[in-house]
Design a protein around this motif. Sequence first.
Motif, PDB file in Angstrom:
ATOM      1  N   GLY A 159      29.467  64.228  24.024  1.00 46.99           N
ATOM      2  CA  GLY A 159      29.282  63.014  24.784  1.00 46.99           C
ATOM      3  C   GLY A 159      29.271  61.740  23.962  1.00 46.99           C
ATOM      4  N   ILE A 160      29.116  60.629  24.681  1.00 49.45           N
ATOM      5  CA  ILE A 160      28.963  59.301  24.109  1.00 49.45           C
ATOM      6  C   ILE A 160      27.516  58.891  24.325  1.00 49.45           C
ATOM      7  CG2 ILE A 160      29.664  56.880  24.282  1.00 49.45           C
ATOM      8  CD1 ILE A 160      32.422  57.888  25.228  1.00 49.45           C
ATOM      9  N   ASN A 161      26.822  58.545  23.258  1.00 51.86           N
ATOM     10  CA  ASN A 161      25.392  58.269  23.333  1.00 51.86           C
ATOM     11  C   ASN A 161      25.089  56.885  22.777  1.00 51.86           C
ATOM     12  OD1 ASN A 161      24.300  61.024  24.216  1.00 51.86           O
ATOM     13  ND2 ASN A 161      25.554  61.562  22.450  1.00 51.86           N
ATOM     14  N   PHE A 162      24.091  56.245  23.367  1.00 53.24           N
ATOM     15  CA  PHE A 162      23.727  54.878  23.006  1.00 53.24           C
ATOM     16  C   PHE A 162      22.306  54.889  22.435  1.00 53.24           C
ATOM     17  CE2 PHE A 162      26.827  54.793  26.370  1.00 53.24           C
ATOM     18  CZ  PHE A 162      27.663  53.749  26.055  1.00 53.24           C
ATOM     19  N   ARG A 163      22.216  54.718  21.131  1.00 54.03           N
ATOM     20  CA  ARG A 163      20.909  54.619  20.475  1.00 54.03           C
ATOM     21  C   ARG A 163      21.020  53.557  19.378  1.00 54.03           C
ATOM     22  NH1 ARG A 163      21.858  60.050  20.439  1.00 54.03           N
ATOM     23  NH2 ARG A 163      22.054  60.108  18.169  1.00 54.03           N
ATOM     24  N   GLY A 164      20.940  52.304  19.763  1.00 58.80           N
ATOM     25  CA  GLY A 164      21.123  51.230  18.799  1.00 58.80           C
ATOM     26  C   GLY A 164      22.591  50.927  18.601  1.00 58.80           C
ATOM     27  N   VAL A 165      23.359  51.956  18.253  1.00 56.18           N
ATOM     28  CA  VAL A 165      24.821  51.857  18.144  1.00 56.18           C
ATOM     29  C   VAL A 165      25.420  52.756  19.215  1.00 56.18           C
ATOM     30  CG1 VAL A 165      24.716  51.311  15.684  1.00 56.18           C
ATOM     31  CG2 VAL A 165      24.893  53.697  16.401  1.00 56.18           C
ATOM     32  N   ILE A 166      26.728  52.953  19.170  1.00 60.09           N
ATOM     33  CA  ILE A 166      27.390  53.836  20.135  1.00 60.09           C
ATOM     34  C   ILE A 166      27.904  55.057  19.384  1.00 60.09           C
ATOM     35  CG2 ILE A 166      29.182  54.068  21.886  1.00 60.09           C
ATOM     36  CD1 ILE A 166      29.253  50.981  22.027  1.00 60.09           C
ATOM     37  N   TYR A 167      27.341  56.217  19.662  1.00 57.03           N
ATOM     38  CA  TYR A 167      27.766  57.443  18.999  1.00 57.03           C
ATOM     39  C   TYR A 167      28.862  58.116  19.811  1.00 57.03           C
ATOM     40  CZ  TYR A 167      23.650  56.981  16.057  1.00 57.03           C
ATOM     41  OH  TYR A 167      22.726  56.520  15.163  1.00 57.03           O
ATOM     42  N   LEU A 168      29.987  58.367  19.156  1.00 55.80           N
ATOM     43  CA  LEU A 168      31.098  59.090  19.763  1.00 55.80           C
ATOM     44  C   LEU A 168      31.044  60.523  19.247  1.00 55.80           C
ATOM     45  CD1 LEU A 168      33.922  56.414  19.266  1.00 55.80           C
ATOM     46  CD2 LEU A 168      32.404  56.695  21.235  1.00 55.80           C
ATOM     47  N   GLY A 169      30.369  61.396  19.984  1.00 53.57           N
ATOM     48  CA  GLY A 169      30.182  62.756  19.504  1.00 53.57           C
ATOM     49  C   GLY A 169      29.295  62.793  18.272  1.00 53.57           C
ATOM     50  N   ARG A 170      29.587  63.746  17.387  1.00 53.06           N
ATOM     51  CA  ARG A 170      28.739  63.940  16.203  1.00 53.06           C
ATOM     52  C   ARG A 170      29.219  63.217  14.958  1.00 53.06           C
ATOM     53  NH1 ARG A 170      29.016  70.256  15.692  1.00 53.06           N
ATOM     54  NH2 ARG A 170      31.115  69.795  16.485  1.00 53.06           N
ATOM     55  N   PHE A 171      30.488  62.755  14.936  1.00 55.10           N
ATOM     56  CA  PHE A 171      31.069  62.325  13.674  1.00 55.10           C
ATOM     57  C   PHE A 171      31.368  60.826  13.572  1.00 55.10           C
ATOM     58  CE2 PHE A 171      32.884  66.609  14.733  1.00 55.10           C
ATOM     59  CZ  PHE A 171      32.002  67.343  13.949  1.00 55.10           C
ATOM     60  N   LEU A 172      31.394  60.115  14.690  1.00 51.50           N
ATOM     61  CA  LEU A 172      31.780  58.704  14.693  1.00 51.50           C
ATOM     62  C   LEU A 172      30.731  57.869  15.408  1.00 51.50           C
ATOM     63  CD1 LEU A 172      35.531  58.877  15.845  1.00 51.50           C
ATOM     64  CD2 LEU A 172      34.686  59.002  13.514  1.00 51.50           C
ATOM     65  N   TRP A 173      30.648  56.597  15.011  1.00 56.21           N
ATOM     66  CA  TRP A 173      29.870  55.656  15.810  1.00 56.21           C
ATOM     67  C   TRP A 173      30.441  54.249  15.650  1.00 56.21           C
ATOM     68  CZ3 TRP A 173      27.905  57.751  11.303  1.00 56.21           C
ATOM     69  CH2 TRP A 173      27.479  56.871  10.320  1.00 56.21           C
ATOM     70  N   ILE A 174      30.166  53.427  16.676  1.00 59.30           N
ATOM     71  CA  ILE A 174      30.610  52.039  16.715  1.00 59.30           C
ATOM     72  C   ILE A 174      29.398  51.151  16.520  1.00 59.30           C
ATOM     73  CG2 ILE A 174      31.743  50.254  18.095  1.00 59.30           C
ATOM     74  CD1 ILE A 174      33.041  52.525  19.729  1.00 59.30           C
ATOM     75  N   GLN A 175      29.521  50.156  15.652  1.00 62.82           N
ATOM     76  CA  GLN A 175      28.403  49.270  15.363  1.00 62.82           C
ATOM     77  C   GLN A 175      28.895  47.849  15.095  1.00 62.82           C
ATOM     78  OE1 GLN A 175      26.863  51.094  11.717  1.00 62.82           O
ATOM     79  NE2 GLN A 175      28.034  49.666  10.481  1.00 62.82           N
ATOM     80  N   ARG A 176      27.964  46.889  15.175  1.00 64.51           N
ATOM     81  CA  ARG A 176      28.248  45.577  14.608  1.00 64.51           C
ATOM     82  C   ARG A 176      28.340  45.768  13.107  1.00 64.51           C
ATOM     83  NH1 ARG A 176      25.063  41.674  11.957  1.00 64.51           N
ATOM     84  NH2 ARG A 176      25.948  39.578  12.090  1.00 64.51           N
ATOM     85  N   LYS A 177      29.349  45.174  12.484  1.00 57.60           N
ATOM     86  CA  LYS A 177      29.580  45.426  11.070  1.00 57.60           C
ATOM     87  C   LYS A 177      28.361  45.134  10.216  1.00 57.60           C
ATOM     88  CE  LYS A 177      32.182  43.938   7.053  1.00 57.60           C
ATOM     89  NZ  LYS A 177      31.024  43.341   6.371  1.00 57.60           N
ATOM     90  N   ALA A 178      27.741  43.940  10.426  1.00 55.80           N
ATOM     91  CA  ALA A 178      26.590  43.529   9.607  1.00 55.80           C
ATOM     92  C   ALA A 178      26.978  43.513   8.140  1.00 55.80           C
ATOM     93  CB  ALA A 178      25.390  44.419   9.881  1.00 55.80           C
ATOM     94  N   GLY A 179      26.103  43.968   7.232  1.00 52.68           N
ATOM     95  CA  GLY A 179      26.398  43.897   5.810  1.00 52.68           C
ATOM     96  C   GLY A 179      26.662  42.467   5.386  1.00 52.68           C
TER      97      GLY A 179
END
Length: 269
Positions: free
Chosen positions: A187-207
């Motif tokens: 699934g796609i999960n939302f915990r601070g960032v957006i997790y696409l399954g177990r291996f990927l996530w989408i985030q604000r770049k920051a840094g």
Amino acid sequence: MAEEARIGRSGEELLVNLINTDELFSTRFSECLKGGLEINVVGKIRAIRAKGMRKTDVIILDERGQRIGISLKTRRRSRPDDHLDRRWLDEWRATLNMSENVYGAFWQGIMRKAVNKRADLIPEGDRPLVESFLKSNLDKILEEAFRGGESGLHLFAIVEYGEKSTLYVFRLDDVINFIKRDIASNGINFRGVIYLGRFLWIQRKAGDSKEIDRRLPKTHPRHPGNQLQIKILPLLLKDEAIRELKYCELELPYRSMGIRRGGTLKKFL
């Protein structure tokens, strides 16, 4: 240069050096491509670092001029995550024909994270909309994130380094399809960032660097920290993918790198 970029460049230089100067490694690499991954390379191969390309890191050339692109990730267990894609939200809007309400949900989330890094990228009320959009566009998102339109990019490789160092090579199409199946299962999960399954996530770049922050406030639309970034866990992906996918595995020869057995790749990394 950021540490992640430096490590990545070192891994690329290492692979190119081994293919071009270590005949035994080059032969094993070529045989593995032909036998393990069914890629028909002809004669002796050589390697060059890709220039001016977003996704392709190394290019393999055979004697008939065939060019085979490799996306290479170089990681150790203590630094498991790596960069996969970074671009402005407006680029994603154009690429995916993003609706105004989806665009607004992402943009408001980016601004919210710029003010408070612990905030959720997507608030609860917008999650069904964003999840539906991501699922509907998943094929294109993954193709863009991994290949970015570079048609000659056929391989996804990982150097895992530590007490010993090993190269794993997969067909990129197989990896993308494997990740699609993983997202369908987990699934796609939302915990601070957006997790696409177990291996990927989408985030604000920051840094955000202090130099940039002095010139632009974090909430400025053109602050580089306000790009969207897709991150990947290459080693976890490799651990799971080798159970299902065809792959090549080659131990990196310490002697040819001038590093004693039991050491690390400190000459390059």
